[in-house]
Motif scaffolding. Structure first.
Motif, short mmCIF file in Angstrom:
data_model
loop_
_atom_site.label_atom_id
_atom_site.label_comp_id
_atom_site.label_asym_id
_atom_site.label_seq_id
_atom_site.Cartn_x
_atom_site.Cartn_y
_atom_site.Cartn_z
N SER A 94 2.25 6.01 -7.23
CA SER A 94 1.68 7.06 -7.84
C SER A 94 1.89 8.53 -7.77
N ARG A 95 2.51 8.62 -7.05
CA ARG A 95 2.46 10.30 -6.93
C ARG A 95 4.07 10.45 -8.05
N ALA A 134 2.63 1.78 -3.36
CA ALA A 134 1.21 1.80 -4.32
C ALA A 134 1.18 3.52 -4.27
N GLN A 135 1.27 4.20 -3.06
CA GLN A 135 1.05 5.33 -2.66
C GLN A 135 2.36 6.44 -3.46
N THR A 136 3.40 5.68 -2.94
CA THR A 136 4.72 6.21 -3.93
C THR A 136 5.08 6.64 -4.87
N GLU A 191 0.76 -1.03 0.05
CA GLU A 191 -0.09 0.11 0.07
C GLU A 191 0.85 1.35 -0.18
N GLN A 192 2.15 1.09 0.67
CA GLN A 192 2.61 2.59 0.92
C GLN A 192 3.63 2.79 -0.97
#
Length: 423
Positions: free
Chosen positions: A415-416, A411-413, A408-409
């Motif tokens: 995405s940014r 995926a967020q990185t 999840e972490q």
């Protein structure tokens, strides 16, 4: 990267202790080499260093991957022949934003005995040049000092910090005027021919004394200064024999030992039939033996004795100080932002190298396909797909590894980094 400062000045250390750590400009280069070679090469390779040494302060500035304040204190204490505990009791140690704030305040004249004085800026630039010449000034300290000069310029342009400042030389003239009713009847001797003496001669010459003499080790340099003010030059060796001729003596040399002793002054007073002599010792270490001050007909002032005089009118500059501090705050924030960015430079270099390697590989593959007769469109399509796959491979691999929380972490990185909308 971190920066740190070790220093002692007129507010933290007495004159005689400061004298133990005073370095003439021609001593800076070998002293810097000694300091840098003293750091353990394994943990502190290529430490950046600079030394500022004036009559009011000695400060060491360093930059390295790891802070080494204790080592710096030990080295300076040994060079001055004192115990580290004694040095620490009179010194200040600063690092990172505090070190940056301090050097900006010094350059702007906010940390000087004479609030707002401009002479320190020239002395700092001389120190930076000396560090550059010996190869001790790297990117970090160079940025720190260049930014300090820019901040100082803005402070002097945007505030009235120097509008009411009284220089050491002006203070000496003022005190001499309190002893002698008419300075035009006095004979004045200046010992040395450096910047401080140049400034002192300028101030005294404005009072049109009866005569001016310059005593200096190098007669040619003394003659050059004397000629500008219609005075005479004399050899330093002749000073004891001629001391009795002068009512006022102002000394500031780079000598490590006193050059005007108690005996010479006693003989001069006897020859003068005890007419008073006004003496100003602007040197650190002292040029005039401190015992001279006890003589009944001598009025001897050191740089510390002049502190009360030069600080008069300081209230008039407090508003300017507040304005200057705001400018300095902005300068500190800007430098710390730059310093923080420096930590990402190796990663950026590695990313650029990796991208160049991928690009070169795909270009070589494309040339081979073209040489085999493949169409340009097909080759371009293959090259773009190859580059895309290489760039995405690491991200895709991370998305499929680890536990749910780490994915999840990740995926967020990702995405940014990869799904930013074009603005």
């Amino acid at each position: 990267m971190t920066v740190w400062t070790l220093g002692l000045n007129h507010t933290t250390a007495p004159l005689d202790l400061r004298g133990r750590f005073a370095f003439a400009l021609d001593q800076i280069a070998p002293t810097l080499q000694s300091l840098r070679s003293s750091f353990p090469s394994g943990r502190h390779p290529q430490v950046e260093a600079a030394i500022i040494s004036t009559c009011n302060r000695t400060e060491i500035y360093c930059a390295s991957e790891h802070i080494a304040l204790d080592h710096t204190v030990g080295w300076l204490a040994e060079s001055g022949g004192v115990a580290p505990t004694l040095l620490r009791s009179h010194a200040y140690t600063l690092h990172d934003d505090e070190a940056a704030r301090h050097v900006f305040r010094v350059a702007s004249g906010l940390d000087s005995m004479v609030l707002g004085e401009a002479q320190i800026l020239g002395q700092m630039k001389d120190a930076v040049r000396a560090a550059e010449n010996v190869g001790a000034l790297g990117t970090t300290l160079n940025q720190l000092f260049q930014r300090s000069f820019a901040v100082a310029k803005e402070v002097r342009t945007a505030t009235e910090i120097g509008a009411h400042s009284i220089s050491m030389a002006a203070a000496a003239v003022r005190l001499a005027g309190q002893l002698f009713e008419d300075l035009r009847k006095t004979r004045v001797l200046f010992v040395g021919a450096g910047e401080m003496i140049d400034l002192a001669v300028t101030h005294f010459a404005a009072k049109e004394p009866k005569s001016i003499a310059i005593a200096n080790r190098t007669l040619e340099r003394g003659e050059k200064l004397a000629t500008r003010f219609g005075g005479e030059a004399m050899r330093l060796a002749d000073l004891p024999a001629r001391l009795a001729e002068f009512d006022i003596v102002v000394s500031c040399t780079a000598s490590t030992l006193p050059i005007i002793g108690l005996g010479a002054v006693e003989r001069a007073l006897k020859a003068r039939k005890h007419r008073p002599i006004f003496m100003v010792d602007l040197a650190v270490p002292r040029d005039i033996e401190p015992e001279v001050k006890a003589l009944e007909d001598v009025y001897l002032y050191t740089v510390d004795d002049l502190a009360h005089v030069v600080q008069q009118g300081q209230a008039n500059r407090q508003a300017a100080v507040a304005q200057a501090e705001v400018i300095i705050d902005a300068g500190v924030q800007s430098f710390m932002h730059w310093l923080g960015q420096r930590s990402t430079v190796p990663l950026i270099q590695q990313l650029n190298a990796q991208a160049d390697e991928w690009r070169a590989a795909e270009m070589a593959r494309a040339r081979k396909l073209l040489a085999k007769g493949e169409s340009v469109d097909a080759v371009l399509d293959a090259m773009s797909r190859g580059l895309t796959q290489k760039m995405m491979h690491g991200a895709m691999a991370e998305l499929h590894s680890g536990d749910a929380a780490s994915r999840e972490q990740t995926a967020q990185t990702i995405s940014r980094l990869f799904l930013r909308k074009e603005r």
